[in-house]
Scaffold this active site. Structure first.
Site, short mmCIF file in Angstrom:
data_model
loop_
_atom_site.label_atom_id
_atom_site.label_comp_id
_atom_site.label_asym_id
_atom_site.label_seq_id
_atom_site.Cartn_x
_atom_site.Cartn_y
_atom_site.Cartn_z
N LYS A 162 35.42 26.01 10.73
CA LYS A 162 35.48 24.73 11.44
C LYS A 162 34.17 24.41 12.14
CE LYS A 162 39.45 23.45 10.11
NZ LYS A 162 40.40 22.66 10.80
N HIS A 199 32.40 18.40 8.37
CA HIS A 199 33.00 17.07 8.55
C HIS A 199 31.95 16.05 9.03
CE1 HIS A 199 36.80 18.84 7.71
NE2 HIS A 199 36.72 19.66 8.73
#
Ligand SMILES: NC(=O)c1ccc[n+]([C@@H]2O[C@H](COP(=O)([O-])OP(=O)(O)OC[C@H]3O[C@@H](n4cnc5c(N)ncnc54)[C@H](O)[C@@H]3O)[C@@H](O)[C@H]2O)c1
Length: 380
Positions: free
Chosen positions: A79, A97
């Site tokens: 992450k 992301h």
């Protein structure tokens, strides 16, 4: 110091409740046996203990110490990195992301440029056909369908006014299946029959995972894929099912599967939806009937009230329900490519080219190289 070995540095995840990892001990051991050096940061959250890594020969490092890792090390994680302004000097492999212009994307890319680091985004590691080489999809579908069954069963047992409780990860798939079978059995006694389940996108990674859990709990499901939806939605037939699990990969032209008008219909069996695809803010979202994600703490969102309410699950990290299995499966897919870091295969080259292309979009280029030139992957 010149290193002959490829050095992988597994950083500890900092996202709240994230127990998954990109490198479980067994995969770390395979890398070590292949001549890699593997350092693992201590983590209290990870589904695998520090001791499991040390047992297979990984070096231990303190939480968050990747910032001081040797320059040549590849920093591996899942992450996002903690939000800071410090330049990123390493080669990082993780889900950033940042390439779909998510919030803060320019700041993240600028940190790489400032530190002359490189991002190899796990979401964009692809083979020559453009297919992702490693994904969590199977376990997202598995966990999403399991959660939908659980919510439906809970409603039959406790009534629809009782809030479905907070979810916690299962350490083994067998425990989850045991739990579900038990709940479904009690639910069937109250409801009078087994639930009817529809899975759309059933031929994809998530869809197959959803189908697998159905089989494991002894149910049957109807699977739809492109052929069944090509006539265009919305689809009134979906309302005949008790549970609907959406597993499609959103793209331009995806028709709406349900609408507010349809779901407000009183003639409906449908009680629970799990939107595994989970992209409520996408213009291509085929479920334009909700606008926010849900969480492990509050798994359901009531999208229709009244005598026959409709509940929706939209959790964006479903594989965390089974952190060990999902990590092991993901790492198994990634392993051949990690082994290829020695040679810098086309998978890594494509990821690096994409990074360079993305930083160009914010008017920057990699230090010490013309925008066409990339840094070679291999170590000295
Ligand atoms: N919620 C989570 O935790 C989580 C985790 C991983 C992936 N995902 C999401 O799940 C989605 C699916 O991922 P995947 O890896 O399974 O993709 P995939 O490409 O393997 O499978 C998608 C499937 O959907 C089908 N499909 C596409 N459009 C359709 C349509 N209009 N009608 C019917 N079927 C259609 C495709 O034919 C394919 O079989 C993605 O949006 C992904 O981002 C969510």
């Amino acid at each position: 110091m010149t290193q002959n070995k490829i050095h992988i540095w597994l950083r500890a995840e900092t996202k709240l409740n994230e127990q998954r990892t990109a490198l479980p001990p067994q995969t770390a051991q395979t890398l070590i046996n292949a001549g890699f050096e593997v350092t693992v940061e201590s983590s209290k959250n990870r589904a695998f203990d520090d001791a499991e890594y040390q047992k297979v020969g990984c070096k231990n490092a303190s939480f968050g110490s990747w910032r001081q890792a040797p320059k040549e090390a590849f920093i591996l994680g899942l992450k996002e990195l903690p939000e800071e302004e410090t330049p990123l000097t390493h080669r990082h492999i993780y889900f950033a992301h940042a390439y779909k212009e998510q919030s803060g994307w320019q700041e993240v890319l600028a940190r790489f440029v400032k530190g002359d680091g490189t991002l190899y985004d796990l979401e964009f590691l692809t083979d020559e056909t453009g297919r992702r080489v490693a994904a969590f999809g199977h376990w997202a579908g598995f966990a999403g369908c399991a959660t939908a069954l659980d919510v439906w069963a809970y409603r039959q047992i406790h009534g629809s006014e009782e809030q479905f409780p907070k979810m916690t990860p299962f350490s083994k798939q067998e425990q989850l299946i045991f739990h579900l079978k038990d709940r479904l059995e009690s639910a069937e006694k109250k409801f009078g029959r087994k639930p009817r389940v529809l899975i759309i996108g059933s031929k994809g990674r998530c869809g197959k995972g959803a189908m697998e859990v159905i089989e494991k709990v002894g149910l049957q499901a109807t699977g739809w894929d492109l052929a069944e939806t090509e006539k265009g939605g919305p689809f009134e037939e979906i309302l005949d099912f008790d549970i609907f699990v959406n597993c499609v990969y959103l793209k331009d032209g995806t028709p709406p599967f349900l609408t507010h008008d349809l779901t407000a219909s009183i003639v409906r069996n449908l009680q629970v939806i799990c939107d595994v695809s989970c992209d409520p803010n996408s213009p291509h979202n085929p479920l334009p009937i909700y606008n926010r994600i849900t969480t492990f703490d509050e798994p359901t969102l009531r999208i229709v009230n009244g005598n026959n309410p409709l509940d929706l699950i939209a959790i964006d990290h479903l594989p965390s329900l089974l952190p060990r299995e999902s990590s092991e499966d993901f790492a198994e897919q990634l392993l051949p490519h990690l082994l290829d870091l020695k040679t810098g295969s086309s998978v890594w080259k494509r990821a690096e080219d994409l990074f360079i292309e993305k930083i160009k979009t914010i008017g920057l280029s990699k230090k010490g190289s013309s925008s066409e030139e990339t840094q070679p992957l291999e170590h000295s």
